[in-house]
Enzyme design. Structure first.
Site, mmCIF file in Angstrom:
data_model
loop_
_atom_site.group_PDB
_atom_site.id
_atom_site.type_symbol
_atom_site.label_atom_id
_atom_site.label_comp_id
_atom_site.label_asym_id
_atom_site.label_seq_id
_atom_site.Cartn_x
_atom_site.Cartn_y
_atom_site.Cartn_z
ATOM 1 N N PHE B 121 -10.590 -7.588 5.288
ATOM 2 C CA PHE B 121 -9.320 -7.355 5.867
ATOM 3 C C PHE B 121 -9.298 -7.936 7.174
ATOM 4 O O PHE B 121 -10.093 -7.914 7.815
ATOM 5 C CB PHE B 121 -8.658 -5.825 5.568
ATOM 6 C CG PHE B 121 -7.547 -5.554 4.948
ATOM 7 C CD1 PHE B 121 -7.499 -6.237 3.657
ATOM 8 C CD2 PHE B 121 -6.594 -5.101 5.418
ATOM 9 C CE1 PHE B 121 -6.272 -5.931 2.734
ATOM 10 C CE2 PHE B 121 -5.541 -4.983 4.819
ATOM 11 C CZ PHE B 121 -5.217 -5.313 3.308
ATOM 12 N N GLN B 234 4.639 -2.835 14.521
ATOM 13 C CA GLN B 234 4.099 -3.624 13.681
ATOM 14 C C GLN B 234 4.742 -4.508 12.770
ATOM 15 O O GLN B 234 5.541 -3.974 12.016
ATOM 16 C CB GLN B 234 2.785 -3.145 13.086
ATOM 17 C CG GLN B 234 2.001 -4.090 11.971
ATOM 18 C CD GLN B 234 0.598 -3.755 11.686
ATOM 19 O OE1 GLN B 234 0.652 -2.778 10.676
ATOM 20 N NE2 GLN B 234 -0.320 -3.878 12.328
ATOM 21 N N HIS B 236 4.577 -6.734 10.026
ATOM 22 C CA HIS B 236 3.788 -7.250 9.070
ATOM 23 C C HIS B 236 3.769 -8.824 8.792
ATOM 24 O O HIS B 236 5.029 -8.943 8.767
ATOM 25 C CB HIS B 236 3.832 -6.534 7.762
ATOM 26 C CG HIS B 236 2.383 -6.863 6.879
ATOM 27 N ND1 HIS B 236 2.276 -7.944 6.089
ATOM 28 C CD2 HIS B 236 1.351 -6.049 6.467
ATOM 29 C CE1 HIS B 236 1.300 -7.753 5.497
ATOM 30 N NE2 HIS B 236 0.899 -6.665 5.572
ATOM 31 N N LEU B 250 6.723 -6.056 0.874
ATOM 32 C CA LEU B 250 5.600 -6.289 1.298
ATOM 33 C C LEU B 250 4.604 -7.139 0.459
ATOM 34 O O LEU B 250 4.717 -7.073 -0.971
ATOM 35 C CB LEU B 250 4.849 -5.058 1.608
ATOM 36 C CG LEU B 250 3.275 -5.309 2.711
ATOM 37 C CD1 LEU B 250 3.851 -5.632 4.069
ATOM 38 C CD2 LEU B 250 2.569 -3.881 2.591
ATOM 39 N N GLU B 253 -1.911 -8.045 2.710
ATOM 40 C CA GLU B 253 -2.740 -8.754 3.139
ATOM 41 C C GLU B 253 -4.107 -9.149 2.418
ATOM 42 O O GLU B 253 -4.704 -9.988 2.597
ATOM 43 C CB GLU B 253 -3.311 -7.952 4.583
ATOM 44 C CG GLU B 253 -4.210 -8.621 5.427
ATOM 45 C CD GLU B 253 -4.199 -7.802 6.710
ATOM 46 O OE1 GLU B 253 -3.338 -7.231 7.210
ATOM 47 O OE2 GLU B 253 -5.366 -7.956 7.381
ATOM 48 N N ARG B 309 -2.821 -8.660 12.370
ATOM 49 C CA ARG B 309 -1.343 -8.805 12.225
ATOM 50 C C ARG B 309 -0.309 -9.388 13.149
ATOM 51 O O ARG B 309 0.723 -10.153 12.866
ATOM 52 C CB ARG B 309 -0.802 -7.486 11.650
ATOM 53 C CG ARG B 309 -1.498 -7.237 10.149
ATOM 54 C CD ARG B 309 -1.213 -5.809 9.553
ATOM 55 N NE ARG B 309 -1.872 -5.384 8.511
ATOM 56 C CZ ARG B 309 -1.612 -4.652 7.705
ATOM 57 N NH1 ARG B 309 -0.780 -3.498 8.296
ATOM 58 N NH2 ARG B 309 -2.024 -4.673 6.379
ATOM 59 N N HIS B 380 7.056 -3.136 9.662
ATOM 60 C CA HIS B 380 6.159 -2.649 8.836
ATOM 61 C C HIS B 380 5.809 -1.028 9.300
ATOM 62 O O HIS B 380 5.610 -0.195 8.517
ATOM 63 C CB HIS B 380 4.781 -3.314 8.614
ATOM 64 C CG HIS B 380 3.767 -2.917 7.464
ATOM 65 N ND1 HIS B 380 4.464 -2.500 6.285
ATOM 66 C CD2 HIS B 380 2.624 -2.637 7.556
ATOM 67 C CE1 HIS B 380 3.429 -2.178 5.558
ATOM 68 N NE2 HIS B 380 2.381 -2.136 6.193
ATOM 69 N N ARG B 415 -2.311 -2.013 14.956
ATOM 70 C CA ARG B 415 -3.081 -1.261 13.996
ATOM 71 C C ARG B 415 -3.738 -2.335 13.213
ATOM 72 O O ARG B 415 -2.854 -3.285 12.603
ATOM 73 C CB ARG B 415 -2.039 -0.251 12.899
ATOM 74 C CG ARG B 415 -2.897 0.281 11.894
ATOM 75 C CD ARG B 415 -2.132 1.114 11.056
ATOM 76 N NE ARG B 415 -0.832 0.448 10.210
ATOM 77 C CZ ARG B 415 -0.977 -0.028 9.323
ATOM 78 N NH1 ARG B 415 -2.347 -0.124 8.667
ATOM 79 N NH2 ARG B 415 -0.039 -0.513 8.572
#
Lengths: 253, 604
Positions: B121, B234, B236, B250, B253, B309, B380, B415
């Site tokens: 990730f 954030q 995304h 969403l 990822e 991100r 997000h 994050r």
């Protein structure tokens, strides 16, 4: 912009009735978008449940043109908009208001199903070893988003109101996920036959047809559970063996 | 005399996502009485949407992983504004929290030798995310829910808290209503844990559902608590952009973790054009090395699609602004291309990303095994939130705790994917444990009738007005403005005008009118949520205005670089005695020497 008319259940109890709302329709819209649009334009107190809007939380269950479906996954382009689109609440549960029903019965039923009980850990560090194929076997059941459409369509609940004696397809899927869990050592077969009333299911497969997660509820969950009930309670040889069978292994902590 | 029903618990938890449920389980294990209030039905909270996985240095796939690497990755991702106490506890405790889920019935995908499988990730050096296909969040929330219902916890489904009740400085309960009948409820509690999630509904394009109106942030703020790092929101990088009705939903990822590449309308893999210095020595040189990385070659570096991100989102915005976007205003995310690399790619994709396949097929009519997706940034996650003690999760107000997204500190300026699911397990547990301990020593006194009366009057005001504005209109205007002026790319003048706009919206929101009665009335609920949205929006705008640099998720077009001046403090807002929002800069706590060494070692 094209427009369409939605015939939506409004009110509660005896006074509940259909009301028509006409609103603009744009490309890619789903039924839930239309309901939201009606809410913002002309019916701010229109009650409906929703959360994720992507078919993952199972909140926006309703009956659309008579079929139990998720409003967020029903595209308007798949409906005949030359006719009014009828949106009604689920029928197997007590009506609260507009599109909202009291689904709390489902939570009570789940609570009485015996919880997960793992075997002793396989490794000294307290962890288990499982093969991907063992995990895969129950993944289908664990996909369930608890939308309760299967409960809604099941005639044992919908028409015969056996809520006190019958747990319903959702909870058979839940029981199957536990019974076929690679680590679980609990025995739920007696309960399935008894208080969960699995015998009431006569395999009409309506639940499988409405499942938005495409879980093969009847074939993969209910029928194998029924077979376990038969093996344990009705097979004469098994009954004989059971007398001599060693007890199930003790559970871990 | 206000008509209400009273409920008493030692610990009251507001929110039933992962953090709330984990806190409830821990508090009940400590032997105290626990009540959980949730806005929706149980099991529907946003945790259910989490797809990619839960980050924990189990080292099942790559034995070079460990808490030190996870800690360093989290700090680097957060641009060192993180609360390092939390980052350390998180990295050390996440593996146990994940294993514990397995003991409660969760089933994760497996390695060949039967252990929990982990995937790559963004921002994580080694494969670290325990996962179940791309529906990890559902597995987690269901496991916690099914475990929690047998622990004697009282659940108040479809209840909303509008105010915290205080006794002097201490929080001693909450006031709210039940959705179904609109009746008022007073919850008396020795300790209150906020686990209300995020603030996504302050923006037009968001992955968050209707619930995420910053309730916990706002409740804490009005009870006198500090909010911290609110400028860091954030976005995304990959949300759906088409059709319009699904904009913002969403796209995990995990698509990029499995080899998905981002491409502009010229067919160019644009992420290779801009790699930040901090990540230069950890990023693949070319597509070939990137592919080797996602297929498990330990000597390869990650492809640039798996950068953090904030960076990926900005690169996508740049492509779109330069006219290199996709037809519906996004860019292309292509996983279908892996058919050049592996046999039976479509089957592999459906197996690894089943819910993405399902989502695009049913909502957009796109077969992701055959054609690219169109994606663009979506609001997000709030890195900022209630300022808490890193060990106990208690806020600056005694008796008030916060865990999960509503709490600030772990993630700093940005994050990493997968760190939110581990966050809510680690700090949900800690909050539950410490709230229970606090409640054992601090019984709840009877609520102050005056506070209850005020809260009830405020809640009923929209019914009392003969005329007024539709709350949905105000909410939409707020979302449009925040998206436009306090979004991914920010400037001084935009944000100053946003603050003016917020004052105007606040005046309008004081004059809403709702139709119908108190029974399950979403118009009324929307009107009541406005106060929370306005509070968090102001906190975001004020904090973002004060940070005259670009760092992590916060990007200032007028100050595009990082600045040392801003590297040493967190932005904190709180409510002044005159009711206005006060901002101050709080110096970072000096990091422990041994942790400095850990960071230095991992940056080498």
């Amino acid at each position: 912009m094209p427009r369409a008319t939605f015939r939506i259940t409004r009110g509660s109890g005896e006074s509940a009735a259909f009301k028509d709302y006409t609103t603009d329709v744009s490309e890619g819209m789903v039924v839930l978008d239309a309901v939201h649009q009606v809410q913002a334009e002309s019916a701010p107190d229109l009650a409906c449940r929703w959360n994720c809007k992507a078919g993952k939380c199972g909140s926006c269950s309703a009956e659309i043109n008579g079929k139990p479906r998720l409003m967020c996954m029903t595209r308007l382009s798949d409906l005949d908009l030359s006719m009014r689109v009828i949106i009604e609440p689920l029928r197997a549960f007590p009506h609260v208001k507009d599109l909202v029903t009291d689904v709390s019965w489902n939570y009570r039923v789940k609570q009485r199903i015996r919880p997960f009980k793992p075997r002793k850990p396989d490794a000294p560090d307290g962890t288990w070893r499982m093969q991907q194929s063992d995990v895969d076997r129950v993944q289908e059941f664990r996909k369930c988003i608890e939308c309760f459409l299967c409960q809604d369509v099941c005639h044992v609940l919908r028409d015969h109101h056996k809520h006190e004696e019958f747990a319903g397809p959702r909870h058979f899927v839940y029981a199957a996920a536990l019974e076929m869990h690679p680590l679980d050592v609990e025995d739920r077969v007696g309960d399935l036959r008894g208080k969960d009333g699995i015998g009431y299911c006569n395999i009409t497969k309506c639940c499988t047809k409405v499942c938005p997660e495409h879980i093969t509820i009847t074939d993969n969950a209910i029928i194998p559970l029924k077979e376990r009930v038969v093996d344990e309670f009705y097979d004469p040889l098994t009954r004989l063996f059971r007398i001599f069978r060693p007890r199930k292994p003790e559970a871990g902590s | 005399m206000t008509d209400y029903k009273t409920h008493e618990h030692d610990v009251l938890i507001i929110g039933a996502g992962g953090a709330g449920l984990r806190a409830a389980i821990e508090a009940s294990a400590a032997g105290v009485s626990v009540g959980v209030v949730c806005k929706s039905l149980l099991g529907k909270a946003h945790t259910v949407m989490a797809e990619g996985g839960v980050a924990a240095a189990l080292a099942n796939v790559d034995d070079r992983d460990g808490w030190k690497v996870h800690f360093a990755d989290t700090m680097r991702g957060g641009q060192y504004l993180n609360n390092w106490v939390m980052a350390e506890l998180h990295a050390k405790e996440a593996p146990d929290r994940v294993r514990e889920l397995e003991a409660w019935g969760a089933l994760f995908d497996r390695t060949k030798d039967g252990r929990i499988l982990q995937r790559n990730f963004g921002g994580h050096k080694y494969p670290r995310l325990a996962h179940v296909g791309d529906r990890t969040g559902l597995e987690m929330i269901r496991t916690l829910q099914d475990h929690g219902i047998h622990r004697g916890i009282e659940f108040y489904m479809e209840h909303t808290v509008t105010r915290l009740l205080k006794d002097g400085e201490r929080v001693v309960g909450a006031f709210g209503y039940d959705r179904e009948r609109g009746r008022f409820r007073v919850f008396r509690a020795g300790a209150v844990v906020l686990a209300t999630g995020g603030i996504g509904r302050a923006y037009k394009i968001t992955s968050n559902s209707w619930e995420y109106t910053g309730d916990g942030h706002s409740l804490a703020y009005h009870a006198g608590a500090d909010l911290m790092d609110m400028e860091f929101v954030q976005f995304h990088p990959t949300g759906m952009v088409w059709p319009p009705s699904v904009r913002g939903i969403l796209v995990t990822e995990g698509v990029r973790g499995e080899g998905g590449r981002l491409v502009n309308n010229r067919g160019e893999r644009f992420m290779f054009n801009d790699i930040p210095d901090l990540y230069k020595n950890q990023t693949a040189k070319d597509a070939e090395e990137g592919w080797r990385y996602v297929t498990g070659d330990k000597s390869a570096n990650r492809p640039p699609e798996l950068l953090t991100r904030d960076h990926v989102a900005r690169c996508i915005v740049r492509e779109i602004k330069a006219g290199r976007g996709s037809p519906h205003g996004g860019v292309f995310l292509d996983i279908a291309w892996i058919k050049e690399k592996i046999p039976n790619a479509p089957e592999h994709i459906r197996k690894k990303l089943p819910s993405m396949y399902h989502q695009f097929k049913e909502l957009a009519g796109v077969d992701i095994t055959a054609e690219p997706m169109e994606v663009g940034p979506t609001t997000h996650y709030a890195m900022g939130g209630v300022r808490v003690d890193g060990v106990t999760q208690m806020s600056t107000v005694p008796g008030l705790f916060a865990a999960g997204e509503v709490a600030a500190g772990l993630h700093g300026a940005n994050r990493l994917g997968g760190n939110s699911l581990s966050d809510l397990l680690v700090f949900g547990k800690r909050a539950g444990e410490h709230a229970a301990a606090w409640a054992k020593e601090h019984a709840a006194p009877a609520p102050v009738e005056g506070q209850v009366r005020d809260a009830a009057a405020a809640a009923l005001a929209p019914f009392d007005r003969a005329s007024g504005e539709n709350p949905y209109t105000i909410q939409h205007d707020l979302q449009d403005m925040m998206q436009d002026k306090v979004g991914i790319v920010r400037t001084e003048s935009d944000m100053a005008s946003a603050l003016d706009g917020l004052s105007a919206l606040r005046r309008r929101s004081a004059n809403t009118r709702v139709e119908g009665n108190r029974e399950y009335n979403p118009g009324w609920h929307t009107a009541l949520d406005l106060e929370n949205l306005l509070t968090v929006s102001e906190a975001v705008a004020r904090s973002a205005l004060d940070r005259r640099e670009s760092r992590g998720a916060h990007f200032r077009e007028d100050h595009p670089s990082k600045s040392d001046e801003y590297a040493r403090h967190n932005t904190v807002v709180s409510r002044a005695s005159d009711g206005s929002m006060r901002l101050r800069r709080e110096a970072l706590a000096p990091i422990r020497d041994d942790l400095k060494v850990v960071i230095a070692e991992n940056n080498a």
